[in-house]
Scaffold this motif. Structure first.
Motif, PDB file in Angstrom:
ATOM      1  N   TYR A   2      43.049  47.806  41.936  1.00 53.44           N
ATOM      2  CA  TYR A   2      42.864  47.881  43.500  1.00 53.44           C
ATOM      3  C   TYR A   2      41.141  47.768  43.501  1.00 53.44           C
ATOM      4  O   TYR A   2      40.490  48.258  42.734  1.00 53.44           O
ATOM      5  N   PHE A   3      40.685  47.264  44.430  1.00 58.76           N
ATOM      6  CA  PHE A   3      39.217  46.812  44.648  1.00 58.76           C
ATOM      7  C   PHE A   3      38.731  46.111  43.552  1.00 58.76           C
ATOM      8  O   PHE A   3      37.532  46.633  43.053  1.00 58.76           O
ATOM      9  N   SER A   4      39.232  45.211  43.297  1.00 58.72           N
ATOM     10  CA  SER A   4      38.570  44.169  42.166  1.00 58.72           C
ATOM     11  C   SER A   4      38.587  42.964  42.561  1.00 58.72           C
ATOM     12  O   SER A   4      39.260  42.506  43.614  1.00 58.72           O
ATOM     13  N   VAL A   5      37.788  41.851  42.044  1.00 59.53           N
ATOM     14  CA  VAL A   5      37.500  40.450  42.423  1.00 59.53           C
ATOM     15  C   VAL A   5      37.504  39.772  41.239  1.00 59.53           C
ATOM     16  O   VAL A   5      36.939  40.020  40.202  1.00 59.53           O
ATOM     17  N   ARG A   6      38.337  38.527  41.311  1.00 55.13           N
ATOM     18  CA  ARG A   6      38.244  37.582  39.999  1.00 55.13           C
ATOM     19  C   ARG A   6      38.195  36.084  40.717  1.00 55.13           C
ATOM     20  O   ARG A   6      38.312  35.844  41.942  1.00 55.13           O
ATOM     21  N   THR A   7      37.604  35.213  39.811  1.00 55.09           N
ATOM     22  CA  THR A   7      37.559  34.036  40.331  1.00 55.09           C
ATOM     23  C   THR A   7      38.711  33.228  39.336  1.00 55.09           C
ATOM     24  O   THR A   7      38.551  33.280  38.247  1.00 55.09           O
ATOM     25  N   GLY A   8      39.327  32.371  39.970  1.00 58.74           N
ATOM     26  CA  GLY A   8      40.281  31.733  39.365  1.00 58.74           C
ATOM     27  C   GLY A   8      40.826  30.341  39.773  1.00 58.74           C
ATOM     28  O   GLY A   8      40.226  29.982  40.943  1.00 58.74           O
ATOM     29  N   ILE A   9      42.136  29.843  39.378  1.00 61.48           N
ATOM     30  CA  ILE A   9      42.500  28.640  39.962  1.00 61.48           C
ATOM     31  C   ILE A   9      43.883  28.781  40.461  1.00 61.48           C
ATOM     32  O   ILE A   9      44.675  29.863  39.963  1.00 61.48           O
ATOM     33  N   VAL A  10      44.010  28.668  41.754  1.00 61.83           N
ATOM     34  CA  VAL A  10      45.292  28.927  42.616  1.00 61.83           C
ATOM     35  C   VAL A  10      45.777  27.545  43.087  1.00 61.83           C
ATOM     36  O   VAL A  10      45.026  26.757  43.379  1.00 61.83           O
ATOM     37  N   ALA A  11      47.116  27.439  42.814  1.00 60.01           N
ATOM     38  CA  ALA A  11      47.820  26.331  43.033  1.00 60.01           C
ATOM     39  C   ALA A  11      47.070  24.819  42.534  1.00 60.01           C
ATOM     40  O   ALA A  11      46.906  23.740  43.162  1.00 60.01           O
ATOM     41  N   GLY A  12      46.292  25.134  41.612  1.00 62.95           N
ATOM     42  CA  GLY A  12      45.538  23.843  40.730  1.00 62.95           C
ATOM     43  C   GLY A  12      44.065  23.774  41.372  1.00 62.95           C
ATOM     44  O   GLY A  12      43.379  22.684  41.091  1.00 62.95           O
ATOM     45  N   VAL A  13      43.776  24.695  42.401  1.00 61.29           N
ATOM     46  CA  VAL A  13      42.383  24.629  43.011  1.00 61.29           C
ATOM     47  C   VAL A  13      41.628  25.553  42.285  1.00 61.29           C
ATOM     48  O   VAL A  13      41.821  26.917  42.275  1.00 61.29           O
TER      49      VAL A  13
END
Lengths: 952, 429, 82
Positions: free
Chosen positions: A747-758
């Protein structure tokens, strides 16, 4: 109906080969191209065009131009059309205004019977008691007598109006000989020129002059139209001059727009409007058949209309003398010419509906149907006034002259003095040259002031001195009023007698007199009336005209339609990249600030329950998003938020609240640290713009040493909140490279990633709803794909979209306050319950001294959770909390909803600190006046105050 | 009745009509004295009302009202004449309700018809948050016995048919705060009514008399000005006048006048613009205000639409007006009433508003003894004129701050107790 | 519509910018008394004449800058500390 059309005149504007049909009060008439409404009707023998405002006396042509107060007519659904200048169009339906039942038989004439009791300002002196009669009867009657045409608000629509910007070096207001000459010499000197003429063609008074004038005019026109640097706008008028030479031009005839507003940033403004001929004040001066010299000259020479058959002329100047010649050439018998320069005078015009006789100053009574006066001019100094000038009265010339003009405003032509056509054009040419030089210097300076534009190609033009030889001021008798009383203001029905009475009652300055009598307050705004009014006041006060001053002429110079001012109405809304999808899928919209967004998709309560039970999606794009990069971001956050930010680790998120320098809560949101020097701040939707500008302000003006770059990314990232106990399960199906497990992504974290190929999606584990939830920020170009993927991959999980209303229910169940709704313009940090968040030991925070002071206080209102004791009653938001048994206000409900989770009503409320303890019973007054009791809760949150559901 | 000297009535109109006799002056141009008990700076509504109530309610008649121009030439003559009492805070409501009460009986009290038109006042809500604020005002108003309620679009349409209440506009009308006693008054007549009554009670109205300085003694600042000192009089373009009490009743110049006494104010001066159309037959029965669209409009008995807006964003002492004001105004009016495009704007003008941080006035005593202020009225000065005069007169006469203005003292800015009227004030007409 | 000279963008219509008001120096929040702080918050010189004020180039380069403007005439000149 007899024709008053004369044989062909060399100067006429009409095209006799055309015939335009129109109606006047329902009867059919025919005119020609080039006719005005008034000239066509006059040619057909019409003599009465309107009725006076108060006494409903018949009115005919007075000046036969735009300023004619007697020629306001209704054309179709357009009220107050100037028949003296509006060109005839085939099919026009024209009718008289403010008459009932008809122009011919008007019941308003009954006012004349009681006229002697309706002296100026009479309404201030009666109807005081009994008051109910004033409110219920007298006022309604007065309102029936309002003048003017009818506005058709039922069927009217805002039409195709348009605007334009222009940047001429020189703008010339007025296309008479001086103005045209000025335009030509300014263009020769290298300036771009806009030449604006009120009438449909250039030339001013040359148009109705003799063969010599017409020859000069032909040459001037030819020169202007062959000079590419001059843009000519006829049937257009300069309506205002504002600071820094911002000039408004109203273009009346345009191919598409009924009227077009041109906004011009002008280097030099040349004011050359000519002069406005003044009426003369004497008994009967409003009877049809009393006309100004200019009117008969225009009627005869421009439209070949014979204005009468037996004329008396009162002449104080060459215009009157020329009118005599014109009348004779038109076959009008000139019965007598009274020379005002020799002391001859007119005392009274008599006649019913048309002049039948004229009484002269020496007692003669002359039979005539036309009385022509030429008693002098008013200098229409409006544009000069707007430029700060206070024109001064010259007793010898009997008119006002400019006094001190700023360098970027110049005057030429009749407004500046008198002269022959040659003298006027010479003065115009010199003025044009001076104006161009000044404008070219300004153009050069502006170019040089603009850092990234190419350097000026030439040196700064040298300044030249104003060496113009002033136009002379020809002596003119001061002819304002005869020995009798007559009208001063035709549109307002105000007589010289009224003005003298007003002065005697203490309204002895021109401004007070204007306000009391309404003189100059009508549609003409004093063009014809101001100088006569000042003269009558001077007479009443036994002082010189010069000591009276005049009222200040205010913009616009000539009335402008609301449509033209509005132009195309540009009121855009902001739409997220998903808004089309929402609308195609049954969303009911809500306007929130600049944004349009889904309120709900049919059943907000079910949408809310689905979030608590399964998983829901909401488009929260309007949430403000600011991308912050640089080594000093944490310092900035420490400054603008009330809490501490130095120890936020990469990948972690913190809630922050902001206060202004006065300690009032201004915004809140979460900020996450995406990388070492890279943060993403979120703000409230409504505060996004203001917070961004505020950050820039502090960075630029207070801590320019800090290295932080702020980029607003609100619209660039589409924000989708995935909320509900099954949200993790849903997202796991679509997220590639981020471990969503509770341990790896708490909880209260943030990530950068690929969602549905985006790629480059930012995934936050935060929540406003109180459920396990993730907020996904998707580059907006791919937002629809991600949204649809979430829906199609989660049908077995019960995924469904939810709108603002469901979110409001959920956040209230969770007790999250909304800045601006649960707080207000005086709410300080303690009221919002920020005690645990605020750090008062920081070296600097916006509003720090006020924060410290606020936490010393014990009298500030407190935001509390509140539940009505009757769970079925939902008090409306803004219901007041009162002392039982009195009307003493002790607080108010700031938010309220029926909770689908608890199946009871829930609220947030601001209460007096004495009521803030949990368990306190308070009294709430409902909108219908009933009073209920409610109990203060321990927490703001009504559901899951411990936060267990969102921490799974 | 005799306090007006010459009583106006229908009978007098009849008599003057028959005899063609001259009407007497409404007020005089007196010779100034060298000293007065009270000097009031500013011959507008506030100054004249203060003078009138000093004389009428407290018997203090050795009073001069000084003005650099003519009576009512500032904000009193430039406002749009709207009166109402549906404010947000209990302090505001109580204060303006008293003012409305004085307006209701003014024609009879002053023996001059000020043409009060209680036509109803609508404040439109275009968003749900605006509607919530309207509810808040309505609920506070009801508790204080003010006739005020939130109504829906259908009722808005019934009261004002020319408004477009269809749901698909850019700024849909979701409802309105309806205040039936609100309306308009002929602003100039109010000024004249107070001037005439005050003049007859012995007050000196000194027009074209500009105050150049306020003289003080014993204060901390230069020339004995500033906190701790006391007032001794004024220096004017027509000579020095002494007085133990000097009241600043100016608007637009309040900061400049107050600096003469060494008392800085929490004020920035902004123009407020207004405009009027050519007359048309009457079709708009109510006063309509839209905060979101920054516009208010009513139609006079003469048929003109009178428009106002919120104050200009840039502070200035210039009253020339701007073109952009008329452009925005027209666009917003046509959002509300698309059918009136062809009406023409005939005149625009502008007045100066002294804006305070909390949109509430600064009234009463100051740190300089004998120097009182009645300033900082923002856009509300006309509505408050009568009650401001009444309470200032009471404060001057008794030496104690009148209860209705206790929340508006100058101390609140140092104490941090601002008034909460700002929330409802964006365009508060 | 007055013309305001942005140091980056050159002379612009004022509608491209936002006026942020008279410059008021901010006292040190650590040491300022409440009275000093509230003078900074609320009291303005508000002169009828030259004032040093801040503008924000809202539709252009986003720069905050100060100029001097005469509030009685709307004349504008460069500020010494822009």
């Amino acid at each position: 109906m007899s024709s008053h059309r004369l044989p062909i005149r060399s100067s006429e504007l009409i095209d006799r080969s055309t015939s335009l049909s129109f109606t006047w009060n329902g009867r059919a008439y025919v005119g020609h191209e080039g006719d005005t409404i008034a000239s066509a009707l006059a040619a057909a023998g019409v003599e009465v065009f309107s009725r006076g405002m108060k006494y409903h006396r018949r009115r005919g042509i007075l000046t036969a131009n735009h300023w004619d107060p007697n020629l306001s007519v209704q054309v179709g659904d357009e009220p107050n059309v100037r028949a003296g200048s509006r060109r005839l169009v085939d099919g026009m339906q024209v009718s008289a205004q403010n008459v009932w039942p008809s122009l011919r038989w008007d019941l308003g004439t009954a006012n004349r019977l009681v006229g002697r009791f309706l002296s100026v300002g009479f309404y201030y002196k009666t109807f005081m008691r009994p008051q109910f009669l004033w409110h219920n009867l007298y006022q309604r009657i007065l309102r029936k007598f309002a003048p003017g045409g009818r506005v058709n608000w039922k069927t009217g629509t805002h039409g195709e109006y348009d605007k334009r910007y222009a940047h001429p070096d020189v703008l010339v207001a007025g296309g008479g000989p001086a103005g045209v000459a000025a335009a030509l010499s300014a263009a020769e000197a290298g300036a771009s020129v806009m030449l604006v003429e009120q009438e449909p063609e250039l030339g001013g008074h040359l148009r109705w002059g003799g063969p010599d004038d017409l020859a000069v005019l032909a040459d001037l026109r030819q020169a202007v139209y062959s000079t590419p640097a001059i843009e000519v706008l006829c049937d257009s008028i300069v309506t205002g001059r504002y600071d820094h030479n911002w000039v408004a031009v109203l273009q009346r005839s345009h191919e598409v727009a009924p009227e077009r507003l041109i906004k011009a940033r002008v280097g030099s403004l040349i004011v050359a409007p000519g002069l406005v001929e003044r009426p003369y004040v004497f008994a009967g001066n409003d009877i049809p058949g009393v006309m100004l010299a200019g009117a008969v000259r225009r009627l005869i020479n421009l439209w070949a209309v014979k204005p009468g058959s037996r004329a008396v002329v009162l002449s104080a100047n060459s215009e009157g003398d020329a009118a005599v010649l014109d009348l004779e050439s038109a076959g009008v018998e000139v019965v007598a010419v009274l020379d005002a320069r020799a002391g001859e005078d007119v005392v009274e015009a008599r006649g019913r509906g048309r002049v039948s006789s004229v009484q002269t100053g020496d007692g003669r009574i002359l039979r005539a149907d036309l009385l022509v006066t030429a008693t002098g001019w008013t200098a229409p100094t409006s544009l000069l006034n707007m430029a700060g000038d206070r024109p001064v009265y010259d007793k010898v010339a009997a008119r006002y002259f400019p006094q001190a003009l700023p360098d970027n405003v110049l005057a030429t032509g009749g407004i500046a003095g008198d002269g022959s056509t040659t003298e006027l054009t010479a003065h115009g040419r010199e003025t044009g040259l001076l104006a161009a030089q000044r404008a070219l210097r300004l153009r050069h300076d502006r170019r040089a002031q603009t850092p990234r534009s190419p350097a000026p190609e030439s040196d700064r033009p040298a300044a030249i001195a104003d060496s113009r030889i002033p136009l002379r001021r020809s002596p003119h008798p001061e002819c304002y009023r005869s020995t009798t009383h007559g009208l001063v203001d035709y549109s307002e029905d105000v007589s010289s007698k009224d003005l003298i009475q007003a002065a005697g009652e203490g309204f002895d300055s021109i401004e007070l007199m204007k306000r009391y009598t309404t003189v100059t307050m009508g549609p003409g705004q004093g063009k014809l009336e101001t100088v006569n009014a000042a003269a009558v006041l001077a007479e009443a006060m036994a002082v010189e005209m010069a000591d009276i001053g005049t009222t200040v002429w205010r913009p616009p110079f000539s009335p402008v339609s609301l449509g033209a001012l509005a132009g195309r109405i540009f009121e855009p809304v902001r739409r997220s990249a998903l808004q089309d999808w929402h609308e195609a899928n049954g969303a009911t919209n809500l306007l929130a600030g600049q944004w349009v967004r889904p309120d709900h998709y049919g059943d907000p309560m079910a949408e809310a329950s689905n979030v608590r039970e399964n998983v829901g999606l909401i488009d929260v794009t309007p949430l403000g998003k600011l991308d912050l990069r640089g080594p000093d971001v944490a310092n900035l956050l420490d400054l603008v938020y009330v809490n501490r930010w130095q120890k936020l680790e990469v990948g972690r998120v913190r809630y922050g609240a902001m206060v202004a320098e006065d300690g009032v809560v201004s915004d809140d949101g979460v900020t996450g640290r995406l990388a070492e020097d890279h943060y993403l701040m979120t703000t409230t939707s409504s505060g996004a713009g203001a917070v961004w500008e505020m950050l820039e302000d502090w960075l630029q003006t207070y801590r320019p040493d800090w290295e932080v770059h702020v980029t607003p990314v609100t619209g660039g990232l589409t924000s989708i909140n995935v909320a509900g106990p099954r949200s993790r399960e849903l997202l796991e199906r679509l997220v590639d490279n981020v471990d969503l497990s509770a341990d790896a992504f708490p909880y209260f974290s943030v990530r950068t990633g690929i969602v549905a190929g985006v790629a480059d999606c930012i995934i936050w584990r935060i929540g406003f709803t109180g459920e396990l939830s993730y907020e996904v920020h998707v580059p907006s170009g791919h937002a629809l794909h991600v949204w649809e993927s979430l829906l199609s991959n989660g049908s077995d999980l019960g995924v469904a979209p939810f709108g603002i209303e469901a979110q409001r229910i959920l956040r209230l169940e969770k007790g999250h306050y909304i800045v601006g709704q649960d707080t207000d313009g005086l709410s300080k940090a303690p009221t919002a319950g920020l005690d645990g968040l605020v750090r008062l030991d920081k070296a600097d925070t916006i509003g720090l001294p006020e924060l410290r002071a606020a936490f010393e206080r014990t009298d500030l209102p407190v935001l509390v959770g509140l539940q009505p004791d009757d769970p079925t009653i939902v008090p409306d938001e803004a219901c007041q909390i009162v002392e039982a048994g009195s009307n003493q206000i002790l607080g108010r409900v700031t938010s309220s909803r029926m909770s689908p989770t608890l199946e009871r009503s829930i609220c947030l409320a601001q209460v007096d600190p004495s009521l803030a303890a949990a368990g306190t019973s308070v009294t709430v007054q409902l909108v219908d006046g009933r009073r209920i009791t409610a109990t203060v809760q321990e927490h703001h949150a009504h559901v899951d105050p411990e936060g267990a559901r969102q921490r799974v | 009745m005799s306090r007006h000297g010459y009583t106006y009535s229908a009978g007098k109109l009849l008599r003057h009509g028959l005899t063609r006799g001259a009407w007497p002056r409404m007020w005089n141009r007196p010779e100034r004295r060298d000293s007065y008990d009270v000097i009031i700076i500013g011959g507008g509504l506030h100054g004249l009302a203060t003078a009138y109530y000093l004389a009428q309610n407290h018997g203090i008649t050795n009073v001069a009202v000084v003005d650099k121009g003519y009576l009512g030439g500032g904000g009193s003559g430039r406002n749009t004449g709207i009166v109402r009492s549906n404010y947000l805070t209990p302090e505001g409501v109580a204060f303006y309700d008293r003012s409305l009460h004085l307006y209701n009986t003014m024609a009879a009290d002053l023996n001059l018809n000020v043409m009060l038109s209680r036509r109803g006042h609508l404040t439109l809500a275009h968003t749900d948050s605006a509607l919530r604020t309207m509810n808040w005002r309505a609920e506070v108003n009801k508790l204080l016995d003010i006739d005020s309620a939130v109504i829906g679009p259908a009722e808005v349409k019934r009261l004002t048919p020319s408004l477009d209440v269809s749901p698909n506009t850019r700024y849909p009308i979701l409802g309105a705060l309806y205040h039936p006693p609100g309306g308009i008054v002929r602003h100039d007549a109010v000024v004249w009514g107070y001037a005439r009554a005050a003049d007859h009670l012995g007050v000196h109205l000194l027009q074209e008399t500009e105050v150049l300085d306020i003289t003080c003694d014993g204060g901390d600042g230069p020339d004995g000005k500033g906190p701790g000192g006391k007032v001794t009089g004024v220096r004017t373009s027509r000579g020095d006048i002494s007085s133990p009490v000097v009241v600043n009743c100016t608007a637009g110049w309040a900061s400049l006048i107050s600096n003469m006494a060494g008392v800085p104010l929490a004020i920035t001066t902004h123009p407020l613009q207004a405009a009027v159309t050519e007359p048309c037959k009457v079709f708009l029965p109510t006063v309509v205000v839209s905060g979101s669209l920054h516009v208010y409009v009513s139609q006079t008995d003469r048929g003109e639409l009178v428009f106002g807006a919120s104050v200009d964003p840039v502070g200035t002492y210039r009253v020339n007006g701007t073109l952009e004001f008329t452009e925005e105004l027209a666009g917003h009016v046509l959002e509300l009433m698309p059918g009136i495009s062809k009406m023409r704007l005939m005149r625009q003008w502008s007045g100066l508003c002294d804006m305070t941080p909390d949109y509430s006035p600064i009234m009463g005593h100051t740190p300089v003894e004998g120097y009182l202020v009645d300033v900082g009225w923002g856009t509300y000065g006309f509505k408050a004129g009568p009650v401001a005069g009444e309470t200032m007169a009471e404060t001057i006469a008794t030496g104690r701050t009148a209860e209705l203005i206790a929340a508006f003292t100058i101390d609140r800015f140092t104490d941090g107790d601002l008034v909460g009227e700002k929330g409802a004030a964006a365009v508060g007409h | 519509m007055i013309v305001v000279p942005c140091p980056n963008c050159g002379p612009r219509n004022s509608s491209d910018l936002r006026n942020a008001g008279e410059v008021a120096p901010r006292p040190d929040p650590e040491t300022a008394s409440l009275t000093e702080w509230r003078s900074y918050l609320y009291l303005r010189e508000n002169p009828a004449g030259w004032v040093t004020e801040t503008w924000y180039c809202r539709s252009g380069c986003r720069r905050y800058f100060t100029i001097e403007r005469n509030t009685a005439t709307n004349e504008i000149r460069e500020s010494e500390n822009s």
